[in-house]
Scaffold this active site. Structure first.
Site, PDB file in Angstrom:
ATOM      1  N   CYS A 390       0.818  -1.219   0.000  1.00 55.58           N
ATOM      2  CA  CYS A 390       0.000   0.000   0.000  1.00 55.58           C
ATOM      3  C   CYS A 390       0.849   1.265   0.000  1.00 55.58           C
ATOM      4  CB  CYS A 390      -0.971  -0.007   1.174  1.00 55.58           C
ATOM      5  SG  CYS A 390      -0.174  -0.131   2.795  1.00 55.58           S
ATOM      6  N   HIS A 521      -1.971   0.487   7.589  1.00 55.64           N
ATOM      7  CA  HIS A 521      -2.455   0.801   6.235  1.00 55.64           C
ATOM      8  C   HIS A 521      -2.139   2.265   5.927  1.00 55.64           C
ATOM      9  CE1 HIS A 521      -4.537   0.053   2.599  1.00 55.64           C
ATOM     10  NE2 HIS A 521      -5.634   0.770   2.871  1.00 55.64           N
ATOM     11  N   ASP A 542      -8.031   4.649  -2.026  1.00 57.04           N
ATOM     12  CA  ASP A 542      -7.496   3.517  -1.260  1.00 57.04           C
ATOM     13  C   ASP A 542      -6.875   2.526  -2.235  1.00 57.04           C
ATOM     14  OD1 ASP A 542      -7.035   1.253   0.354  1.00 57.04           O
ATOM     15  OD2 ASP A 542      -8.765   1.694   1.613  1.00 57.04           O
TER      16      ASP A 542
END
Length: 608
Positions: A390, A521, A542
């Site tokens: 991520c 995250h 996202d």
């Protein structure tokens, strides 16, 4: 035989002498009956008075006449004299006995004259035997001696002798009476039998009770028993048995002590073993947790992006979800992209911010104003970075906007959006330049070939090494009810609204997107909307959303449910801590060096 003739004058002289002797004996009898205290010297006239006088001494402090020992009562003094000064005391007693035998008299009034005559007779005998020459020399030449002359001579001698012997007799007589009044006869400590003298008691104990003594007599007829443990000689079997029992009790006690000591050592060993096992178990659990963390953060040496991508494609082929031809084609494209370091674009979705501009301009009615970053492409995770990429994908989103902004052409000239292995290589190069040495050591100075996670610090390091000016802001605690962060929303609003706005409802700014990091995250903020009720809502990309979902936003008529996944209100962000990386322009080479030196001790700006 001598014949004595007495004249009248002699008769008168004899009568006078007789009366004088009687009176003198009475005086001596009175003096002899006066008793003197050996302790203080006071005289009394009778033995009851002396006993009463000695009672006073028994109540008061007395002093030993031999060694001057003070501080004890009279009974204790008597015991002290009998034990400590036995020889001296016995010599006195023997001497008193001799004096009593030789010079003892009865001083009763009815026989006073008789006693005096006995003493005179004794003295005469002694005097005659002691002075034979004198007696013969005083005889007249004719061998005759008158009674008066003879008696006077003997009276003179007897007076001298009585002065010396009489005093001693009086002294020892008084002492004898004192001892008789105060000292009780010695008693055997075993059977209670009394003896007159201590020597007799000693002989009695040694002969009658030799078996009870510590050391029996050598000539004793009793059988001797030797202790088998210490060799002590006993004359009684029962005493020996009690003595041996004491040895056994002592041995049992010692064995008990040894057993206690052994038990303590065993308990100590068991405790040490338990501690060792506990520490071993704790170490094992820590190692397992560490290995889990290493696996979670991609530091378990299980390979990097390329290995994971190939492994997942093989799984897809085995499941029949991917044709082998497709597998080889995608593998070849991946290897080519990795070789040149550019992302293959298979996870990229472009034009979303432009679609949002149209949507807010024409459809939304509850929004007062909205600010957007321009030119942000969405990148989602692929099979090769699923679960850990991520941070890299958010950097690609941020960089895609910077590459479309002419203000950053100088520092990013000729660049394209890199692939994940290339981003890892770029961060390693920044570490080699000297940026963030602490973060580099935590990741073992290596990212390529791993699945290591990166966060806000690595994004800041990479951008600074590219001469992109940015800063990290740490919202380290909640500032609103229910663990919310309203300060974060206000900061983002100020970030976007700092430029000249005008009256437009939708404002497409030249502000790059903001990197948003929280535990586990990271995401990318591409805008913020202010509703008519004054509430704020962040617009977030996202990397976990796949391309199929993001492409729905490119439709002409965007559904509200599709847009909902982008909107995040204050109540949607409830993590304990958030960090953001905000781009603010470019750096000169000098500023880059200054920031590199400042990153030696890296600190984030904390709000509030």
């Amino acid at each position: 035989m001598c014949v004595f003739s007495f004249s009248k004058r002699d008769t008168e002289l004899w009568s006078f002498l007789e009366s004088w002797i009687v009176s003198s004996s009475a005086v001596k009898l009175y003096l002899h009956t006066m008793l003197s205290c050996d302790i203080c010297g006071e005289t009394v006239t009778s033995e009851p008075d002396m006993k009463a006088h000695l009672t006073v001494h028994m109540e008061n402090e007395v002093i030993c006449p031999f060694c001057k020992l003070p501080g004890i009562n009279y009974d204790e003094m008597c015991f002290h004299i009998e034990t400590a000064h036995f020889e001296q005391n016995m010599s006195k007693r023997n001497f008193e006995k001799i004096d009593t035998i030789q010079y003892g008299t009865s001083y009763r009034k009815d026989n006073t004259l008789q006693s005096a005559m006995e003493v005179n007779s004794g003295i005469h005998s002694d005097g005659a035997s002691s002075h034979p020459k004198s007696s013969t020399q005083n005889l007249p030449n004719d061998g005759t001696l008158t009674y008066g002359a003879f008696y006077l001579e003997n009276l003179t001698e007897s007076g001298k002798f009585l002065k010396s012997k009489g005093k001693q007799c009086e002294l020892y007589g008084v002492k004898g009476s004192i001892y008789e009044a105060t000292y009780s006869p010695p008693v055997c400590p075993f059977c209670g039998e009394k003896e007159k003298y201590s020597e007799d008691i000693e002989i009695h104990v040694k002969t009658k009770h030799a078996n009870l003594l510590d050391t029996p007599l050598e000539d004793c007829d009793h059988p001797l028993y030797s202790c088998p443990m210490c060799g002590l000689i006993c004359t009684d079997y029962h005493i020996l048995q009690e003595h041996v029992d004491l040895h056994l009790e002592e041995s049992s006690f010692q064995q008990g002590m040894d057993q206690c000591s052994s038990d303590r050592e065993l308990a100590h060993q068991l405790q040490q073993e338990e501690d060792r096992q506990r520490k071993s178990e704790e170490s094992r659990q820590e190692m397992e947790e560490f290995q889990k963390l290493q696996g979670q953060y991609g530091l378990d040496n299980s390979g990097g992006y390329k290995q994971q991508q190939i492994r997942h494609m093989e799984i897809e082929v085995n499941k029949g979800k991917m044709h082998p031809f497709e597998f080889h084609q995608r593998k070849a494209d991946m290897m080519e992209a990795l070789a040149i370091g550019i992302d293959d674009g298979q996870t990229k979705t472009s034009g979303i911010t432009e679609a949002l501009h149209r949507y807010y301009q024409n459809t939304v009615t509850d929004v007062k104003r909205v600010w957007l970053s321009t030119g942000v492409d969405h990148f989602h995770s692929a099979l090769g970075d699923k679960g850990w990429g991520c941070g890299y994908r958010n950097f690609q989103m941020l960089l895609s906007s910077l590459l479309k902004n002419d203000a950053y052409d100088d520092c990013l000239k000729g660049m394209s959006v890199p692939c994940i292995p290339k981003i890892q290589s770029m961060i390693e190069n920044a570490w080699k330049e000297g940026f963030d040495p602490q973060g580099a050591s935590q990741l073992n100075n290596k990212l390529q070939g791993t699945k290591a996670w990166i966060g806000a610090c690595e994004i800041y390091t990479l951008l600074t090494s590219l001469r992109v000016k940015c800063r990290i802001i740490d919202f380290h605690k909640s500032t609103g009810p229910l663990d919310t962060h309203p300060c974060l929303f206000e900061w983002i609003l100020n970030y976007y609204s700092s430029e000249r706005e005008g009256n437009s409802k939708v404002i497409c700014t030249f502000k790059p997107p903001v990197y948003l990091q929280h535990q586990g995250h990271s995401r990318t903020i591409v805008g913020i909307e202010e509703k008519k009720n004054q509430t704020l809502c962040l617009l977030i990309f996202d990397p976990g959303w796949p391309s199929q979902e993001m492409q729905k936003l490119l439709k002409k008529d965007i559904e509200a449910s599709t847009l909902k996944q982008l909107r995040k209100t204050v109540g949607n962000l409830k993590h304990k801590q958030y960090q953001i990386v905000a781009v603010e322009g470019t750096l000169s080479p000098e500023e880059k060096v200054a920031r590199k030196q400042a990153s030696q001790v890296f600190t984030a700006e904390k709000i509030p």
